[in-house]
Design a protein around this motif. Structure first.
Motif, PDB file in Angstrom:
ATOM      1  N   PRO A  45       0.840  -1.193   0.000  1.00  0.00           N
ATOM      2  CA  PRO A  45       0.000   0.000   0.000  1.00  0.00           C
ATOM      3  C   PRO A  45       0.879   1.248   0.000  1.00  0.00           C
ATOM      4  O   PRO A  45       1.983   1.231   0.539  1.00  0.00           O
ATOM      5  CB  PRO A  45      -0.777  -0.126   1.313  1.00  0.00           C
ATOM      6  CG  PRO A  45       0.075  -0.948   2.189  1.00  0.00           C
ATOM      7  CD  PRO A  45       0.845  -1.874   1.299  1.00  0.00           C
ATOM      8  N   TRP A  46       0.425   2.313  -0.642  1.00  0.00           N
ATOM      9  CA  TRP A  46       1.244   3.520  -0.605  1.00  0.00           C
ATOM     10  C   TRP A  46       0.532   4.705   0.033  1.00  0.00           C
ATOM     11  O   TRP A  46       1.165   5.714   0.357  1.00  0.00           O
ATOM     12  CB  TRP A  46       1.792   3.887  -1.982  1.00  0.00           C
ATOM     13  CG  TRP A  46       0.772   4.061  -3.066  1.00  0.00           C
ATOM     14  CD1 TRP A  46       0.273   3.086  -3.875  1.00  0.00           C
ATOM     15  CD2 TRP A  46       0.123   5.282  -3.453  1.00  0.00           C
ATOM     16  NE1 TRP A  46      -0.651   3.618  -4.741  1.00  0.00           N
ATOM     17  CE2 TRP A  46      -0.752   4.959  -4.518  1.00  0.00           C
ATOM     18  CE3 TRP A  46       0.199   6.614  -2.997  1.00  0.00           C
ATOM     19  CZ2 TRP A  46      -1.552   5.924  -5.136  1.00  0.00           C
ATOM     20  CZ3 TRP A  46      -0.595   7.563  -3.628  1.00  0.00           C
ATOM     21  CH2 TRP A  46      -1.458   7.216  -4.673  1.00  0.00           C
ATOM     22  N   GLN A  47      -0.766   4.584   0.244  1.00  0.00           N
ATOM     23  CA  GLN A  47      -1.482   5.696   0.856  1.00  0.00           C
ATOM     24  C   GLN A  47      -2.749   5.181   1.524  1.00  0.00           C
ATOM     25  O   GLN A  47      -3.378   4.263   1.026  1.00  0.00           O
ATOM     26  CB  GLN A  47      -1.844   6.710  -0.237  1.00  0.00           C
ATOM     27  CG  GLN A  47      -2.435   8.002   0.257  1.00  0.00           C
ATOM     28  CD  GLN A  47      -2.341   9.082  -0.808  1.00  0.00           C
ATOM     29  OE1 GLN A  47      -1.240   9.527  -1.159  1.00  0.00           O
ATOM     30  NE2 GLN A  47      -3.463   9.496  -1.342  1.00  0.00           N
ATOM     31  N   VAL A  48      -3.120   5.787   2.662  1.00  0.00           N
ATOM     32  CA  VAL A  48      -4.432   5.497   3.236  1.00  0.00           C
ATOM     33  C   VAL A  48      -5.211   6.796   3.330  1.00  0.00           C
ATOM     34  O   VAL A  48      -4.635   7.872   3.514  1.00  0.00           O
ATOM     35  CB  VAL A  48      -4.377   4.800   4.628  1.00  0.00           C
ATOM     36  CG1 VAL A  48      -3.701   3.443   4.548  1.00  0.00           C
ATOM     37  CG2 VAL A  48      -3.709   5.679   5.664  1.00  0.00           C
ATOM     38  N   GLU A  49      -6.521   6.688   3.187  1.00  0.00           N
ATOM     39  CA  GLU A  49      -7.397   7.853   3.226  1.00  0.00           C
ATOM     40  C   GLU A  49      -8.631   7.516   4.048  1.00  0.00           C
ATOM     41  O   GLU A  49      -9.143   6.402   3.975  1.00  0.00           O
ATOM     42  CB  GLU A  49      -7.844   8.250   1.813  1.00  0.00           C
ATOM     43  CG  GLU A  49      -6.696   8.564   0.885  1.00  0.00           C
ATOM     44  CD  GLU A  49      -7.163   9.084  -0.466  1.00  0.00           C
ATOM     45  OE1 GLU A  49      -6.315   9.509  -1.240  1.00  0.00           O
ATOM     46  OE2 GLU A  49      -8.381   9.053  -0.743  1.00  0.00           O
ATOM     47  N   PHE A  50      -9.095   8.480   4.809  1.00  0.00           N
ATOM     48  CA  PHE A  50     -10.323   8.280   5.577  1.00  0.00           C
ATOM     49  C   PHE A  50     -10.852   9.637   6.023  1.00  0.00           C
ATOM     50  O   PHE A  50     -10.124  10.629   6.037  1.00  0.00           O
ATOM     51  CB  PHE A  50     -10.094   7.355   6.780  1.00  0.00           C
ATOM     52  CG  PHE A  50      -8.986   7.789   7.720  1.00  0.00           C
ATOM     53  CD1 PHE A  50      -7.652   7.561   7.405  1.00  0.00           C
ATOM     54  CD2 PHE A  50      -9.283   8.423   8.927  1.00  0.00           C
ATOM     55  CE1 PHE A  50      -6.633   7.954   8.263  1.00  0.00           C
ATOM     56  CE2 PHE A  50      -8.266   8.811   9.792  1.00  0.00           C
ATOM     57  CZ  PHE A  50      -6.937   8.573   9.457  1.00  0.00           C
ATOM     58  N   LEU A  51     -12.118   9.651   6.383  1.00  0.00           N
ATOM     59  CA  LEU A  51     -12.712  10.887   6.877  1.00  0.00           C
ATOM     60  C   LEU A  51     -12.205  11.162   8.279  1.00  0.00           C
ATOM     61  O   LEU A  51     -12.072  10.245   9.085  1.00  0.00           O
ATOM     62  CB  LEU A  51     -14.238  10.748   6.939  1.00  0.00           C
ATOM     63  CG  LEU A  51     -15.046  11.050   5.691  1.00  0.00           C
ATOM     64  CD1 LEU A  51     -16.525  10.923   6.020  1.00  0.00           C
ATOM     65  CD2 LEU A  51     -14.744  12.441   5.138  1.00  0.00           C
ATOM     66  N   CYS A  52     -11.926  12.430   8.567  1.00  0.00           N
ATOM     67  CA  CYS A  52     -11.494  12.785   9.911  1.00  0.00           C
ATOM     68  C   CYS A  52     -12.558  12.333  10.911  1.00  0.00           C
ATOM     69  O   CYS A  52     -13.736  12.640  10.745  1.00  0.00           O
ATOM     70  CB  CYS A  52     -11.270  14.289   9.998  1.00  0.00           C
ATOM     71  SG  CYS A  52     -10.707  14.793  11.634  1.00  0.00           S
ATOM     72  N   PRO A  53     -12.139  11.613  11.951  1.00  0.00           N
ATOM     73  CA  PRO A  53     -13.129  11.059  12.885  1.00  0.00           C
ATOM     74  C   PRO A  53     -13.818  12.109  13.759  1.00  0.00           C
ATOM     75  O   PRO A  53     -14.777  11.794  14.453  1.00  0.00           O
ATOM     76  CB  PRO A  53     -12.313  10.082  13.743  1.00  0.00           C
ATOM     77  CG  PRO A  53     -10.912  10.561  13.633  1.00  0.00           C
ATOM     78  CD  PRO A  53     -10.773  11.195  12.271  1.00  0.00           C
ATOM     79  N   CYS A  54     -13.346  13.363  13.735  1.00  0.00           N
ATOM     80  CA  CYS A  54     -13.971  14.382  14.588  1.00  0.00           C
ATOM     81  C   CYS A  54     -15.306  14.852  14.032  1.00  0.00           C
ATOM     82  O   CYS A  54     -16.080  15.480  14.724  1.00  0.00           O
ATOM     83  CB  CYS A  54     -13.038  15.575  14.803  1.00  0.00           C
ATOM     84  SG  CYS A  54     -13.173  16.849  13.546  1.00  0.00           S
ATOM     85  N   GLY A  55     -15.549  14.536  12.749  1.00  0.00           N
ATOM     86  CA  GLY A  55     -16.813  14.961  12.161  1.00  0.00           C
ATOM     87  C   GLY A  55     -16.692  16.225  11.320  1.00  0.00           C
ATOM     88  O   GLY A  55     -17.689  16.731  10.814  1.00  0.00           O
ATOM     89  N   CYS A  56     -15.466  16.750  11.162  1.00  0.00           N
ATOM     90  CA  CYS A  56     -15.281  17.980  10.381  1.00  0.00           C
ATOM     91  C   CYS A  56     -15.427  17.740   8.882  1.00  0.00           C
ATOM     92  O   CYS A  56     -15.436  18.679   8.109  1.00  0.00           O
ATOM     93  CB  CYS A  56     -13.923  18.607  10.690  1.00  0.00           C
ATOM     94  SG  CYS A  56     -12.521  17.671  10.056  1.00  0.00           S
ATOM     95  N   SER A  57     -15.507  16.474   8.482  1.00  0.00           N
ATOM     96  CA  SER A  57     -15.685  16.016   7.099  1.00  0.00           C
ATOM     97  C   SER A  57     -14.492  16.305   6.181  1.00  0.00           C
ATOM     98  O   SER A  57     -14.617  16.237   4.968  1.00  0.00           O
ATOM     99  CB  SER A  57     -17.012  16.494   6.495  1.00  0.00           C
ATOM    100  OG  SER A  57     -16.959  17.871   6.209  1.00  0.00           O
ATOM    101  N   ASP A  58     -13.342  16.620   6.754  1.00  0.00           N
ATOM    102  CA  ASP A  58     -12.122  16.687   5.953  1.00  0.00           C
ATOM    103  C   ASP A  58     -11.632  15.269   5.682  1.00  0.00           C
ATOM    104  O   ASP A  58     -11.828  14.379   6.506  1.00  0.00           O
ATOM    105  CB  ASP A  58     -11.003  17.423   6.714  1.00  0.00           C
ATOM    106  CG  ASP A  58     -11.187  18.932   6.665  1.00  0.00           C
ATOM    107  OD1 ASP A  58     -12.110  19.396   5.967  1.00  0.00           O
ATOM    108  OD2 ASP A  58     -10.417  19.626   7.343  1.00  0.00           O
TER     109      ASP A  58
END
Ligand SMILES: [Zn+2]
Length: 114
Positions: free
Chosen positions: A50-63
């Motif tokens: 794998p070279w990158q992981v992506e996910f929504l910020c868990p704080c809820g800011c939707s970044d």
């Protein structure tokens, strides 16, 4: 305790698990994702490399949080996937936006108090 109350307690516990205790689901993808889903960790690249992981910020800011996980960049993170459950190290500390600071261990977010 009678059966009725046992059933109610089991139901409440199940709802609690469903809402607050869901682990991140791994999804292997070829390209960066435009609209990541909540509680999904997208692993870009091959399963072995794998070279990158992506996910929504868990704080809820939707970044969307994007972390390099290969061996050639700096900074980079390690991702360990055991039985489909991800652990990232070191912690994620956002320098912009919501400035969230957390660990992802065994598919769960553990907040750091900064
Ligand atoms: Zn955030």
């Amino acid at each position: 305790m009678n059966v009725f109350f046992k059933k109610i307690i089991a139901w409440i516990y199940f709802q609690y698990l469903r809402i607050f205790d869901t682990t991140y689901t791994i999804e292997h993808v070829e390209d960066p994702v435009e609209r990541p889903k909540n509680k999904y960790l997208y692993v870009i690249g091959t399963e072995l490399e794998p070279w990158q992981v992506e996910f929504l910020c868990p704080c809820g800011c939707s970044d969307k949080i994007v972390l390099p996980v290969n061996n050639e960049t700096s900074p980079r993170w390690n991702i360990e996937i055991k039985e489909g459950i991800p652990t990232l190290s070191p912690s994620v500390f956002r320098s912009k936006g919501c400035r969230s600071h957390f660990f992802m261990r065994r598919g769960r977010v553990e907040w750091c108090l900064n």
